[in-house]
Design an enzyme around this catalytic site. Sequence first.
Site, PDB file in Angstrom:
ATOM      1  N   SER A   1       0.834  -1.205   0.000  1.00 25.16           N
ATOM      2  CA  SER A   1       0.000   0.000   0.000  1.00 25.16           C
ATOM      3  C   SER A   1       0.871   1.259   0.000  1.00 25.16           C
ATOM      4  O   SER A   1       1.812   1.349  -0.802  1.00 25.16           O
ATOM      5  CB  SER A   1      -0.945  -0.067   1.202  1.00 25.16           C
ATOM      6  OG  SER A   1      -1.957   0.906   1.112  1.00 25.16           O
TER       7      SER A   1
ATOM      8  N   HIS B   1      -8.438  -4.433  -1.380  1.00 22.05           N
ATOM      9  CA  HIS B   1      -7.100  -3.983  -0.973  1.00 22.05           C
ATOM     10  C   HIS B   1      -6.613  -4.696   0.288  1.00 22.05           C
ATOM     11  O   HIS B   1      -5.435  -5.004   0.423  1.00 22.05           O
ATOM     12  CB  HIS B   1      -7.159  -2.470  -0.744  1.00 22.05           C
ATOM     13  CG  HIS B   1      -5.824  -1.836  -0.498  1.00 22.05           C
ATOM     14  ND1 HIS B   1      -4.822  -1.829  -1.450  1.00 22.05           N
ATOM     15  CD2 HIS B   1      -5.309  -1.188   0.586  1.00 22.05           C
ATOM     16  CE1 HIS B   1      -3.763  -1.189  -0.962  1.00 22.05           C
ATOM     17  NE2 HIS B   1      -4.028  -0.794   0.266  1.00 22.05           N
ATOM     18  N   ASP B   2      -7.530  -4.952   1.222  1.00 25.41           N
ATOM     19  CA  ASP B   2      -7.155  -5.576   2.494  1.00 25.41           C
ATOM     20  C   ASP B   2      -6.591  -6.982   2.347  1.00 25.41           C
ATOM     21  O   ASP B   2      -6.083  -7.546   3.316  1.00 25.41           O
ATOM     22  CB  ASP B   2      -8.381  -5.645   3.426  1.00 25.41           C
ATOM     23  CG  ASP B   2      -8.521  -4.387   4.264  1.00 25.41           C
ATOM     24  OD1 ASP B   2      -7.655  -3.493   4.165  1.00 25.41           O
ATOM     25  OD2 ASP B   2      -9.500  -4.295   5.023  1.00 25.41           O
TER      26      ASP B   2
ATOM     27  N   ARG C   1     -11.827   8.399   7.958  1.00 26.06           N
ATOM     28  CA  ARG C   1     -11.621   6.957   7.937  1.00 26.06           C
ATOM     29  C   ARG C   1     -12.730   6.239   7.173  1.00 26.06           C
ATOM     30  O   ARG C   1     -12.475   5.281   6.439  1.00 26.06           O
ATOM     31  CB  ARG C   1     -11.551   6.427   9.370  1.00 26.06           C
ATOM     32  CG  ARG C   1     -11.327   4.934   9.467  1.00 26.06           C
ATOM     33  CD  ARG C   1     -10.013   4.519   8.842  1.00 26.06           C
ATOM     34  NE  ARG C   1      -9.659   3.155   9.210  1.00 26.06           N
ATOM     35  CZ  ARG C   1      -8.485   2.603   8.954  1.00 26.06           C
ATOM     36  NH1 ARG C   1      -7.554   3.291   8.323  1.00 26.06           N
ATOM     37  NH2 ARG C   1      -8.225   1.384   9.314  1.00 26.06           N
TER      38      ARG C   1
ATOM     39  N   ASP D   1      -8.841  -4.760  -6.092  1.00 27.68           N
ATOM     40  CA  ASP D   1      -8.379  -3.613  -5.293  1.00 27.68           C
ATOM     41  C   ASP D   1      -9.029  -2.312  -5.777  1.00 27.68           C
ATOM     42  O   ASP D   1      -8.854  -1.917  -6.928  1.00 27.68           O
ATOM     43  CB  ASP D   1      -6.849  -3.527  -5.398  1.00 27.68           C
ATOM     44  CG  ASP D   1      -6.230  -2.642  -4.329  1.00 27.68           C
ATOM     45  OD1 ASP D   1      -6.931  -1.772  -3.794  1.00 27.68           O
ATOM     46  OD2 ASP D   1      -5.034  -2.822  -4.045  1.00 27.68           O
TER      47      ASP D   1
END
Lengths: 381, 381
Positions: B159, B361-362, B228, B328
Site C-alpha cells: 500500500s 485492498h485488504d 476513515r 483492489d
Amino acid sequence: MADVSTQFLTFRDDAPFRLRSGGELPEVTIAYETWGELNEDRSNAILLFHALSGSHHACGRNPEIPGVGDLWQPEMHNGWWEDLIGPGKALDTDRYFIICANYLGGCYGSTGPASDDPRTGKPYGGSFPQVTAADQVDFQARLLDSLGIGTLHATVGPSVGGLVALSFATLLPDRVQRVISIASGYKTTVLNRLILFEQILAIENDPFFNGGNYYDNGRPDYGLALARMISHKTFVHIDAFERRARRDVIPEKEMLAWYKVRDQFQSYMLAQGKKFVKRFDANTYLRIIDLWSHFNPTGEASSDTSAKPLERCAAADQKWLVFSIDSDFCFYPEEQAELVTHLREAGVDPMHITVHSDKGHDSFLLEPHLYTPHIQWILAQ
Amino acid sequence: MADVSTQFLTFRDDAPFRLRSGGELPEVTIAYETWGELNEDRSNAILLFHALSGSHHACGRNPEIPGVGDLWQPEMHNGWWEDLIGPGKALDTDRYFIICANYLGGCYGSTGPASDDPRTGKPYGGSFPQVTAADQVDFQARLLDSLGIGTLHATVGPSVGGLVALSFATLLPDRVQRVISIASGYKTTVLNRLILFEQILAIENDPFFNGGNYYDNGRPDYGLALARMISHKTFVHIDAFERRARRDVIPEKEMLAWYKVRDQFQSYMLAQGKKFVKRFDANTYLRIIDLWSHFNPTGEASSDTSAKPLERCAAADQKWLVFSIDSDFCFYPEEQAELVTHLREAGVDPMHITVHSDKGHDSFLLEPHLYTPHIQWILAQ
C-alpha cells in the site's frame, strides 16, 4: 430562449400533507414552471423530474424566484435543460405541455426546511420531515390534480429524477403512458449509500449545522461544500478532472478560507464546493440525498420481489425508455441494466439505449443530441 | 508468536532533520521493531514499510509503547503481518533480520505532531512540517546507518508502504537489492487525490481541529472518523460491505453521538470510524495522506520522465516483485501496471503477479498464502 414562454407558478394546497415515513405538513406550496400549451383533452402533459440539486427551472430565463433570495444565483437563471425543451426539440413545446416542479423539501420555492412552519411562524429547519420518492409522487400528483391532468403523456427523469419517475410509474401506474429514465437506477447501490452517508456526515459535522436549525446563525457552508466535492467526483468523468483543473484557474482569494490549497485539483474542487453553497441549502441537500440513499421501490409498493411493483407498469401498458451513459460513475450502467432486467421480468419491454460519452454522468446535461432522437421517437408512439 | 522475539527500540538522533519541502526538526526519534538476527556482514536485513495507518509493530505481541498512551489500543497489540514474519514464513526470521519503523510524523513512537517541540516544550501540533516519501527515506536511512547496515537484502512495502519503498529504491538505489511492492503504485491517481482531499477537509472542518493545535482541548474525532469512513470504502471490496454490515451488528450505544443511524450500513461505517479515532492521531493522518496525495517519484528524483528515476534501479541491478490484487479499489491494478511499464522502460525486468481475491485492498493483510511463495522465491534469488 425567446421562443419558449416560461410560466413560473406556485400552487398552494391548504390541506395537510402527510408524509409516508411519518410527520405532517399543515400546508404545502409547489413551485413549478410550464412550457407549451395544455391541449383541450389535457392529454399532452409531460412531467419532468429534476436531479438532486436541480430546480423546476428547466428552460427559458428566470432571473428571480420570490422568497428564494440569494440562493437563486445567476448560474440558475437559464434553464438546466434548455437544449431539450422548445419547438422541435426533444420535449417539443409545439406538441406537449411540459411541467417541472421543485421537490418537496426543496429550496427553490416549494415547501422545504427553510419555509416557515405555520404552527410556529419560524423555519422548519431540523424539524422538517424525512421525504421519500413516494412523497414526491404524492406531492406532484396534487399539482396534476389542480391542473386537471389525469394521465400524463410521459414522465422524464434524469439521475435522481429517474428514481422519482420510477416511483410515480409504480405507485400511479394509470397516470402515465411513457416513462423515460436517464442515467438512473432501480435500487441504490451499496457504494452510493456509502458515498451519500459521507455527505450526510460532512454536513452534520459542520459546527454551524446545529441539528438543521441554522437559519439565524450562519450556515454549514464547509460541510455542504465538502458534501458537494464528494459527489462532484462522481458526476464528472475522472479523465476530465485533469483537463478541467488545468483550464479553470481559480484565483486564490476565491477559495474557502480554512484550507491552504496545495495544487490545482484542490483549488478546482474547492471552487466547486464554494460555488455550490451559494446556491443551495444544506437541509434540502440532506432531505434529497436521504431520499436517494433509502430509495426502494419494492418497499414503497409493499411488494416482496423486485419485479412485483413493475408488474403494475406492465398492466398499465406503459412504454419505457432507459438511457445508460457508458462513462457514468454516479449511476453506473449496471444499475440501468438491473432496472431493465426487472422491467423485463415484470412483462414490460423497455427500450434500453447506451450513449457513449467521455463526460460521465453529466452527459445528460451537456450532450442533448445523444438523447433527443430516442426521446422524440418514444413520445411519438 | 512466542517463537519470534520482538524488540521494541527507539533511536534518537540529535542532529537536526531537514525536510525536503522546507522546515527542520531539531532532533528525531525513530520507533522501530526488529525480528531475527543481523548476520555478521550485515547483509541479511529487510526493511518493511507500513501502510497509511499502520505501525512498526508488524509481528509478535507488544502491549505498550512508551509515551503513546491510549492510542495503543488492544487491537494493535498483535502485529499486523504476523502470518508473514517468523521462522519459515515469507519473511523468514531464521534467515533474515527484519526491521519496521514508524513513519516520521507518526503517532506510535516516532517523532510526530504530538511530540514535544524541544524549542517550545509543547507539542508540534499544526507546526509539524509536511513530510514526503523522500523524507521517510532520509529518516529510515539514519536508522540503517545507526545499525551499521549499508545495503539491504530487500525492502517490502504494501500500500502506501510501496510508495516509500519506491522512493527508497530510486533515491538510494545502491542500498537495496530487492524491492517488493504490494498493491501500491507509481504516481497517485486523480481519483485518489480527490478522495484524499475529501479526507483532509473532513478533518480540517472539524470544530475541534483548530489548525492542528488540539492536544489540550479535545480532538477532532468526528472529522477523523469521517475521513476513515471515506477511505474504508476503498479498502474493502464493495461486495463485502453487505455481508459485513449484516454480520457485525453494532449496538446503538456504541455509535458516535451526532447522527441518528438509519440502517445497518451506516452503523457499520460509524463503528469503523469510531474504532479508528481511538487509535490514531488526526495530525499524523493528515501528514501521511498528504505524502500519498503528492507522491511523485519523478519530481523527487528531479527527473523529467517517469522512467528516469527507475533507471537508477536498473543501474543498481535491483530485482523487483510487484503484486496486484484484482479486486483492489484503493490502488487499482492499473496503477501497478503503470509501475511495471515504467520499470520495463527503465531496463528493470520486474516480476508482476496478480492475486485473485474477493477481499479487495485488504487482501495483503488477510491472505498471507497468496503472497508468501513469490516473496520467498525472490528473497532466495
